[in-house]
Design an enzyme around this catalytic site. Structure first.
Site, PDB file in Angstrom:
ATOM      1  N   CYS A  63       2.058   7.102  -0.797  1.00 26.14           N
ATOM      2  CA  CYS A  63       3.015   7.397   0.276  1.00 26.14           C
ATOM      3  C   CYS A  63       3.769   6.120   0.682  1.00 26.14           C
ATOM      4  O   CYS A  63       3.168   5.169   1.188  1.00 26.14           O
ATOM      5  CB  CYS A  63       2.248   7.973   1.457  1.00 26.14           C
ATOM      6  N   CYS A  66       3.651   5.227   4.364  1.00 29.83           N
ATOM      7  CA  CYS A  66       2.307   4.717   4.664  1.00 29.83           C
ATOM      8  C   CYS A  66       2.217   3.233   4.326  1.00 29.83           C
ATOM      9  O   CYS A  66       1.589   2.459   5.059  1.00 29.83           O
ATOM     10  CB  CYS A  66       1.245   5.491   3.880  1.00 29.83           C
TER      11      CYS A  66
END
Length: 142
Positions: A63, A66
């Site tokens: 991600c 992230c």
């Protein structure tokens, strides 16, 4: 920010100030673990009970947002060292933990006080915004 949001934040801030005053009377001074601790279904509950306030980040290695949050949370973990517990849960490895907290998208960062959720940040935010959330919703100053 709408007037409703501002009023909600002020109400929560006042409630936190009152609870902080009540808890500081006779409360033990417990140092929170420093740094960011990797969490799983075995250690999550025990770790968030060790400290009055916790910031738990739900993420995945693939991600991109992230990855943006990782250095921000690392810096915040240094700034609030000993005062706030910081943990991370990999949703690919522990989907049951994410499901238990109702995490539907990542990154999701949950702010907890006494093990209870007080605020949830979905998506990546900048350092100053996340720091402000910690100060407002958790009532902690560096």
């Amino acid at each position: 920010m709408s007037d409703e949001e501002r009023e909600l934040i002020e109400r929560m801030y006042r409630r936190m100030l009152m609870s902080t005053k009540e808890q500081s009377i006779g409360a033990k001074s417990v140092m929170c673990p420093t740094g960011i601790i990797s969490l799983d279904n075995n250690n999550l509950n025990s770790m968030i009970k060790k400290c009055l306030v916790s910031v738990i980040d739900f993420y995945a290695d693939w991600c991109v947002p992230c990855r943006i949050m990782e250095p921000i949370l690392n810096k915040l973990a240094q700034v609030f060292a000993g005062k706030v517990f910081f943990g991370r849960v990999d949703v690919d490895e522990y989907p049951e933990v994410a499901a238990g907290y109702g995490v539907m998208s990542i990154p999701t960062t949950i702010l907890l006080r006494n093990g209870e959720e007080v605020y949830r940040v979905i998506g990546a935010v900048d350092y100053n915004t996340m720091r402000r959330y910690i100060e407002i919703y958790l009532g902690v100053k560096p």
